[in-house]
Design an enzyme around this catalytic site. Sequence first.
Site, PDB file in Angstrom:
ATOM      1  N   ASN A  11       4.600  13.346  45.511  1.00  0.00           N
ATOM      2  CA  ASN A  11       5.757  13.404  44.626  1.00  0.00           C
ATOM      3  C   ASN A  11       6.684  14.587  44.899  1.00  0.00           C
ATOM      4  OD1 ASN A  11       7.153  12.250  42.368  1.00  0.00           O
ATOM      5  ND2 ASN A  11       6.428  13.950  41.137  1.00  0.00           N
ATOM      6  N   SER A  62      12.916   7.401  47.143  1.00  0.00           N
ATOM      7  CA  SER A  62      14.152   7.426  46.369  1.00  0.00           C
ATOM      8  C   SER A  62      14.932   6.177  46.720  1.00  0.00           C
ATOM      9  CB  SER A  62      14.969   8.667  46.758  1.00  0.00           C
ATOM     10  OG  SER A  62      16.281   8.600  46.251  1.00  0.00           O
ATOM     11  N   TYR A  75      18.822  14.678  52.736  1.00  0.00           N
ATOM     12  CA  TYR A  75      18.008  14.000  51.725  1.00  0.00           C
ATOM     13  C   TYR A  75      17.878  12.514  52.055  1.00  0.00           C
ATOM     14  CZ  TYR A  75      16.433  12.371  47.143  1.00  0.00           C
ATOM     15  OH  TYR A  75      15.711  11.795  46.126  1.00  0.00           O
ATOM     16  N   LYS A  79      14.427  10.678  53.149  1.00  0.00           N
ATOM     17  CA  LYS A  79      13.854   9.708  52.211  1.00  0.00           C
ATOM     18  C   LYS A  79      13.703   8.341  52.884  1.00  0.00           C
ATOM     19  CE  LYS A  79      12.906  12.222  48.659  1.00  0.00           C
ATOM     20  NZ  LYS A  79      11.536  12.314  48.106  1.00  0.00           N
ATOM     21  N   THR A 110      15.818  14.666  35.465  1.00  0.00           N
ATOM     22  CA  THR A 110      14.965  15.797  35.818  1.00  0.00           C
ATOM     23  C   THR A 110      15.864  16.953  36.260  1.00  0.00           C
ATOM     24  OG1 THR A 110      14.827  15.182  38.158  1.00  0.00           O
ATOM     25  CG2 THR A 110      13.153  14.235  36.659  1.00  0.00           C
ATOM     26  N   ASP A 111      15.232  18.070  36.574  1.00  0.00           N
ATOM     27  CA  ASP A 111      15.994  19.212  37.088  1.00  0.00           C
ATOM     28  C   ASP A 111      16.674  18.861  38.411  1.00  0.00           C
ATOM     29  OD1 ASP A 111      15.196  20.676  34.904  1.00  0.00           O
ATOM     30  OD2 ASP A 111      13.622  21.776  35.969  1.00  0.00           O
TER      31      ASP A 111
END
Length: 185
Positions: A11, A62, A75, A79, A110-111
């Site tokens: 995760n 993601s 990213y 991913k 989320t953050d």
Amino acid sequence: LDGTIDVYCANAGLASPGDVLADEEVWAAAWDVNVMAHVRAARALLPAWLERGSGRFVSTASAAGLLTMIGAAPYSVTKHGAVAFAEWLSLTYRHRGIKVHAICPQGVRTDMLAAAGSAGELVLVPGAIEPAAVADALFDAMAEDRFLVLPHPEVAGYYRARAKDTDHWLGSMNHLQQKWEETRA
């Protein structure tokens, strides 16, 4: 408990904004956390799982790993790599009792979402869901032994559209990219 690991959730994730010109260190960190952490975990877990004939690997990827995200080349690319690695694990070890799930949420409150910047505000925030909804989707997929876990149902339609007409999909995403660039100007 006997100390064995039955389910492992890979995760960890690193949100890495930027384009192809992002620093080498940004690319390396994204690759290390978003892909290689999964590889390292699988290398540690597989021998025991294969010996006993069971184990479950959950790869938190993601929707960007299926669809790509504007403003976040490191990213998105990594991913995609996480999804590809999960697919490889599944097709290679499924017949030996290893179950694999690739969970591909879009925006999650989320953050990481809070730090996603203007691209996240444009694309992710409007449909963002709570972490509990992601967990529920995962538990449903585990019960059904489904590989691909899409907590945002609309992602399945986007994924089909991308596969059906990639050029149209890319054109639409480029329009979104242009809209994002206009908001930043």
